[in-house]
Scaffold this active site. Sequence first.
Site, PDB file in Angstrom:
ATOM      1  N   SER A 412       0.833  -1.203   0.000  1.00 20.02           N
ATOM      2  CA  SER A 412       0.000   0.000   0.000  1.00 20.02           C
ATOM      3  C   SER A 412       0.863   1.246   0.000  1.00 20.02           C
ATOM      4  CB  SER A 412      -0.910   0.001   1.225  1.00 20.02           C
ATOM      5  OG  SER A 412      -0.110   0.008   2.393  1.00 20.02           O
ATOM      6  N   HIS A 433      -2.469  -2.736  -5.793  1.00 21.87           N
ATOM      7  CA  HIS A 433      -2.908  -2.415  -4.434  1.00 21.87           C
ATOM      8  C   HIS A 433      -4.422  -2.593  -4.332  1.00 21.87           C
ATOM      9  CE1 HIS A 433      -3.421   0.872  -1.118  1.00 21.87           C
ATOM     10  NE2 HIS A 433      -3.495  -0.345  -0.628  1.00 21.87           N
ATOM     11  N   GLU A 445      -5.570   0.016  -7.144  1.00 28.00           N
ATOM     12  CA  GLU A 445      -4.546   0.989  -7.544  1.00 28.00           C
ATOM     13  C   GLU A 445      -3.426   0.205  -8.225  1.00 28.00           C
ATOM     14  OE1 GLU A 445      -3.625   5.008  -4.913  1.00 28.00           O
ATOM     15  OE2 GLU A 445      -3.247   3.086  -4.038  1.00 28.00           O
ATOM     16  N   ASN A 483      -3.528   6.756  -0.426  1.00 29.64           N
ATOM     17  CA  ASN A 483      -3.015   6.891   0.939  1.00 29.64           C
ATOM     18  C   ASN A 483      -2.278   8.205   1.143  1.00 29.64           C
ATOM     19  OD1 ASN A 483      -4.149   4.658   2.015  1.00 29.64           O
ATOM     20  ND2 ASN A 483      -2.399   3.312   1.649  1.00 29.64           N
TER      21      ASN A 483
END
Length: 717
Positions: A412, A433, A445, A483
Site C-alpha cells: 500500500s 494495491h 490501484e 493513501n
Amino acid sequence: MKGTVLYDVKDGIAILTVDNPPVNPLSDGVRTGLFESLVKAEEDSSVSGVVLTGNGRAFIAGADISEFGGNVEGVSLNEVFNKLEYCTKPVVAAINGIALGGGLETALCCNYRIADKKAFVGLPEVNLGLLPGGGGTQRLPRLVGPGEALKMMLSGGHVPATKALHMGIVDKISENVVEDAMTFIKEVSESVENHPKVRDKNEKMIEARGDDKVMLEAQALAAKTRKGQFAPGQIIKCVESAINLDDFDEGLKKEGEYFLECLLHPQREAMIHMFFGERAASKISDVPKDTKVMDIKKAGIIGSGTMGGGIAMCFANAGIPVHIIDQDQDNLARGISVIEKNYDFMVGRGKLTQDQKDAVFGLVSSSLDYKDVSDCDIVIEAVYENLELKHEIFKSLDEHVKGDAILASNTSGLDIDSIASVTKRPEKVVGTHFFSPANIMRLLEVVRGDQTSNETLATIMAIGKKLKKAAVVSLNAPGFIGNRMLFGYTAQANMLLLEGALPHQIDQALESFGLNMGPFRMMDLVGLDLGWRARKLGGKESPLHAKIGDELCEQNRYGQKNGAGYYNYSEGSRAPNPAPENEATYEKISAENGFTRRDISDEEIVDRCILALINEGADILSEGVAQRAADIDVVYINGYGFPIWRGGPMHHANAMGLDVVIEKLNKYREITGNDVYKPSEMLLKLAESGERLGEAPAKEDRKEKLDFEMSSVANNF
Ligand code: 3H9
C-alpha cells in the site's frame, strides 16, 4: 449523427437492427433511424409486423449518456417511444443482449418481448443521478408490481433473462431471438386483434392504492443504500403517481417533471462524471490501445492473510484458478477456512447456490511450496509491509515462477522500483494495491514502476476489468494516490482535535457531508497502534498531529481491536460509543502543545479536511502521479468512501470553482499557519486561466514527484 438503424424485410416482417457500437445507446442517429424505420414499416403494405433488435452484444444500453447536460438534437426519445407504442403493426422486441435504461424502456413500449437466455435487463439510471425518464417508472410497475419495480430502480441492478421471465418483464426466452420473434409475430398477427400495450395494464396499480407499506419499504431501502442521493426520492414519487393517477399520460407527465429536476441537479453531473471517469481510468495515455495483453489462466498469491484470501476470492469469482502459498501450515489452514466461510456466508444469504460455491471454492488451491506457483501467469505478493521481506519473496518468485509471468505486489505504499530491482524481470513487476476486504472493495490501484512494460500494464488493466475492479494507474511515489491524500486528510482531522473539536463532532460533520465513515471511526477501525508501534520501534518522536493518538495508545486504547480508542466499543459490537474519559487527555495534549481549545464549526471541519484532500490531489496531478483528475476521484470514491454524488474530491473542487477553493485555502492557511493550505501551484494556474482540474500536465511541465526517502507519507506506511 451518431449510430443508425438497419432496415430489412424478411418473410413480410420488418427487422430493425440498432447499430451503434459497442453497446447501441440511443444516440441521435439511432432515434432518427428508429422513427423513420417505423414509419417505413407502417407504410409498407407487405409488412405485417416489426422485430426490433440490436447489433452485437447489446440490444440497447440506454439513452446516450454523453448527451445529458448538452443540447439534444434530432428526434426526441418521447417521439420515438410514442411511435413505437402506437405502431399500427405488432412490434416484438428481440432482446439479444444488454437492455438497460432507455433500452429496457424501448422494449416496454413494444407489444411483446423475447429475450436471449444470456441477455439481461435493468433500469440503472439511479447510478447516474437520474430516473428512468422514458416511461420506465410508469410501465415497469404495471408489469411487475410497484414493490419489485422500486427494488429494481433503486438498486439499478441487472436482472438476468430467466429472472426477467419469471417476473413478467419478458414473455419468452429463446436461443435465437430474431427468428423466434419472426415466428411469434406471424402467429399473433393472425390470431390476435388487439396487441397488448403495457400502458393499459392497470390491475397492479389499482391493487396497490391505499397501501403505504410498499412506499415505506422503498423509502427505508433508499435511506439505507442511497444516503444523500436525490434521484431515489424522485423515483419513489414517480411510482406514487403511477399508482394514484388514473390517467397513464398524467403519470408520464409527472415522470417528465421529476426527471427534469434530476437532470438539472448537480448530483447528475457528478455521477455521470464518475461513469465516464471510471472508463477513462482504464485507459493509459501513453500505452497504445493495441498493446498485447497476456492471457491470465492461473494466478498465485503469496500470503494467506485477510488481503491474500480476499484477492484469491477475486480471481476465483472471475473463474480463474488461484493457488495460495504461505510459509506456515496453520496460517494457511486458517486463511483457507476464512475463504470457505465467506463463501458459505454467501450461500446462507442466497447469493450463491451450494453448487456454485463448490465450483468457485474448487478453484482455490494452496500449499507451502513456491514451486506450486511456477506455472502461474501472475503471482501477487500480499504479506505485511516490510521491504526486506518483500525483497526476499520477489527473489524467490523470480527464481521459481516461469519467466514470462507477472510478479505483482499488493503493497500500500512501498517502493515498487526497489522491489523490482531484486528481480531479473523488472518490466514484469507492478503494484496491484487492492483494498480491504479485497473481494468486496472495487478499487484497484495499479502502481507503475519505472521499468514496468506496456504489456504488463495493459494486462493488469484487462485483468482488473475481469475481476470487476475500478482500476486506476498511479506512478510509483510515496502513498501512491489514495493513501497520500488520506494522510493529509487524517492529519487535519487530528489537528482539529488538538485545536478543540471532539472526534464525534468531526465524524458527524464529515458523515453529513457524505463520507461513509468519519476519520476517527476509521482510525479506530484500522487501529491507532500501527503508527505508534512503528514510531516506538524506530525511536521516533510523535509528529504533532499524532500526539493525541499516540497518548491514547500509551493508555492501552488501540481502537476497535481492544474495545477502546477515540470511542468505546461494547463486546462484539462495532458501534462507537462516546468516550468522555478521553477528554482530559485531549485537553492536556492541546495545552502541552500550545493550543487553546476553541469551538470549531462544522463548516470549518468539512472545509479543512476536504481542502487538504483537494490540495494534495492537485499536487499529485501536477507531478503526473495520477494521469487525470477524474482518476483521483475514482480512487477516492471506490476506496475511501467519498460520496459518489459529489463526484470525488477533484470534481467537488471544480464544482465549487477553483477561485473559491483558493480563497478558502488562503483563509485556513492564515487561521492555522499550516502550509498544508498553501494553494498548489496547479490550482493557482488553473484558477487564473479559468480552467478546471483535468489532465496531468505534459511530462516536461510536471512538478518533480515525491521521493520515498524524503517523504513523511512513506514513513507512515
Ligand atoms: C437512460 O437511459 C435515461 C432514460 O431512462 C431516459 C432518457 C429520457 N451511453 O462500460 P463499457 C460506452 S440513462 C453512451 O466499457 P462493458 C462507454 O462509455 C442510461 N455511452 O462496456 C464505453 O465507451 P469507451 C441508462 C455508453 O461491456 C463503451 O460504451 N443506461 C453507454 O463493461 C463500452 O462500455 C446505463 O446506465 C451509454 N448508455 O459494459 C447503462 N453505455 O469505450 C450504462 C456504455 O469510449 N452502461 N457506453 O470507454 C453500462 O452499464 C455498461 O457500459 C454496459 C457495458 C453494461 C452497457
